[in-house]
Scaffold this motif. Structure first.
Motif, mmCIF file in Angstrom:
data_model
loop_
_atom_site.group_PDB
_atom_site.id
_atom_site.type_symbol
_atom_site.label_atom_id
_atom_site.label_comp_id
_atom_site.label_asym_id
_atom_site.label_seq_id
_atom_site.Cartn_x
_atom_site.Cartn_y
_atom_site.Cartn_z
ATOM 1 N N TRP A 1 -8.326 5.848 7.055
ATOM 2 C CA TRP A 1 -7.763 7.010 7.736
ATOM 3 C C TRP A 1 -8.863 7.594 8.598
ATOM 4 C CZ3 TRP A 1 -3.099 9.802 5.805
ATOM 5 C CH2 TRP A 1 -2.753 10.885 6.631
ATOM 6 N N VAL A 2 -8.638 7.646 9.897
ATOM 7 C CA VAL A 2 -9.577 8.260 10.821
ATOM 8 C C VAL A 2 -9.122 9.705 11.005
ATOM 9 C CG1 VAL A 2 -10.581 8.213 13.133
ATOM 10 C CG2 VAL A 2 -10.048 6.057 11.958
ATOM 11 N N ASP A 3 -9.885 10.624 10.429
ATOM 12 C CA ASP A 3 -9.548 12.046 10.422
ATOM 13 C C ASP A 3 -9.972 12.680 11.741
ATOM 14 O OD1 ASP A 3 -9.047 14.697 9.811
ATOM 15 O OD2 ASP A 3 -10.677 14.859 8.346
ATOM 16 N N THR A 4 -9.012 13.245 12.449
ATOM 17 C CA THR A 4 -9.293 13.853 13.746
ATOM 18 C C THR A 4 -9.864 15.259 13.629
ATOM 19 O OG1 THR A 4 -7.006 14.611 13.909
ATOM 20 C CG2 THR A 4 -7.544 12.472 14.916
ATOM 21 N N GLY A 5 -9.984 15.775 12.412
ATOM 22 C CA GLY A 5 -10.627 17.064 12.215
ATOM 23 C C GLY A 5 -9.682 18.237 12.342
ATOM 24 N N LEU A 6 -10.253 19.407 12.558
ATOM 25 C CA LEU A 6 -9.506 20.652 12.486
ATOM 26 C C LEU A 6 -8.936 21.139 13.812
ATOM 27 C CD1 LEU A 6 -11.862 22.579 10.052
ATOM 28 C CD2 LEU A 6 -9.860 21.179 9.501
ATOM 29 N N SER A 7 -9.344 20.553 14.907
ATOM 30 C CA SER A 7 -8.851 21.051 16.195
ATOM 31 C C SER A 7 -7.381 20.694 16.375
ATOM 32 C CB SER A 7 -9.679 20.486 17.343
ATOM 33 O OG SER A 7 -9.587 19.088 17.354
ATOM 34 N N GLU A 8 -6.671 21.570 17.060
ATOM 35 C CA GLU A 8 -5.247 21.379 17.329
ATOM 36 C C GLU A 8 -5.087 20.967 18.785
ATOM 37 O OE1 GLU A 8 -3.406 25.056 16.111
ATOM 38 O OE2 GLU A 8 -3.685 24.576 13.994
ATOM 39 N N ARG A 9 -4.748 19.703 19.001
ATOM 40 C CA ARG A 9 -4.682 19.180 20.358
ATOM 41 C C ARG A 9 -3.332 18.582 20.711
ATOM 42 N NH1 ARG A 9 -10.693 16.768 21.326
ATOM 43 N NH2 ARG A 9 -11.730 18.208 19.957
ATOM 44 N N SER A 10 -2.412 18.567 19.762
ATOM 45 C CA SER A 10 -1.096 18.010 20.065
ATOM 46 C C SER A 10 -0.341 18.947 20.989
ATOM 47 C CB SER A 10 -0.304 17.766 18.788
ATOM 48 O OG SER A 10 -0.112 18.963 18.076
ATOM 49 N N ARG A 11 0.601 18.371 21.731
ATOM 50 C CA ARG A 11 1.408 19.183 22.645
ATOM 51 C C ARG A 11 2.847 18.706 22.587
ATOM 52 N NH1 ARG A 11 2.067 15.598 26.732
ATOM 53 N NH2 ARG A 11 0.381 14.123 27.028
ATOM 54 N N LEU A 12 3.740 19.639 22.782
ATOM 55 C CA LEU A 12 5.167 19.339 22.795
ATOM 56 C C LEU A 12 5.671 19.487 24.219
ATOM 57 C CD1 LEU A 12 7.820 18.738 21.324
ATOM 58 C CD2 LEU A 12 8.029 21.178 20.875
ATOM 59 N N ASN A 13 6.195 18.396 24.750
ATOM 60 C CA ASN A 13 6.747 18.404 26.104
ATOM 61 C C ASN A 13 8.011 17.543 26.068
ATOM 62 O OD1 ASN A 13 6.981 18.863 28.828
ATOM 63 N ND2 ASN A 13 5.649 17.159 29.407
ATOM 64 N N GLY A 14 9.006 18.001 25.310
ATOM 65 C CA GLY A 14 10.197 17.199 25.082
ATOM 66 C C GLY A 14 10.011 16.309 23.872
ATOM 67 N N SER A 15 8.860 15.680 23.742
ATOM 68 C CA SER A 15 8.454 14.885 22.587
ATOM 69 C C SER A 15 6.972 15.185 22.384
ATOM 70 C CB SER A 15 8.688 13.397 22.880
ATOM 71 O OG SER A 15 8.234 12.590 21.824
#
Length: 177
Positions: A20-34
């Motif tokens: 498991w490659v842990d991306t850490g605590l930053s929130e970088r996801s975005r919602l743009n329809g999906s």
């Protein structure tokens, strides 16, 4: 029991069949329809390009790059045009296998007191977890925010996280560099 798989590099993936490659605590996801997560797409592309023997090439292991979201498929394809034919949504890949599977979970936003469905969406569905976890013949690499899935995504993901801790390996994304 740790056992060999078809890769010789990168070292962080060796001697385990689940990483498991842990991306850490930053929130970088975005919602743009999906949902999409450019940070995870970059980690996945860097990781796949560092694999030796090169997956998907003659003499190399077969490869699948999976994600639950259509927009993430596009982000992954844009960064790995040479592997665009190996990028699928989890649902589209159902019934198939590959030697090496890299899975981008995308969701990384923590919502205090959120239900599993609101924390990680339909990725909390046990059937999707099963498909995601059972497609790799030799090596499964998950790229995602470990603490979110271990603590907020419900009992099924908690069990997956515990298995990675006990039988696999959890590494920070920065260790890949």
């Amino acid at each position: 029991e740790p056992s060999p798989h078809p890769l010789d590099a990168p070292g962080i993936l060796l001697d385990r069949r689940m990483v498991w490659v842990d991306t850490g605590l930053s929130e970088r996801s975005r919602l743009n329809g999906s949902w999409a997560n450019d940070h995870e797409a970059t980690i996945c592309s860097d990781l796949v390009r560092s694999m030796r023997p090169a997956p998907g090439q003659p003499g190399g292991p077969s490869l699948a790059i999976l994600t639950p979201y259509r927009d993430q498929v596009e982000a992954l394809e844009a960064r790995m045009s040479e592997h665009a034919d190996k990028v699928f949504t989890v649902d589209r890949f159902q019934g198939r296998e590959a030697d090496v599977v890299v899975a981008s979970l995308v969701r990384d936003r923590v919502r205090p007191m959120a239900s599993p469905a609101s924390a990680v969406g339909f990725v909390a569905d046990p059937a999707r977890i099963n498909v995601l976890m059972s497609r790799a013949r030799e090596l499964l690499v998950i790229v995602g925010r470990f603490d979110l899935f271990a603590h907020q995504a419900g009992p099924n993901w908690r069990a997956v996280a515990e298995r990675f801790m006990s039988e696999g390996r959890v590494v920070k994304a920065e260790q890949l560099r």
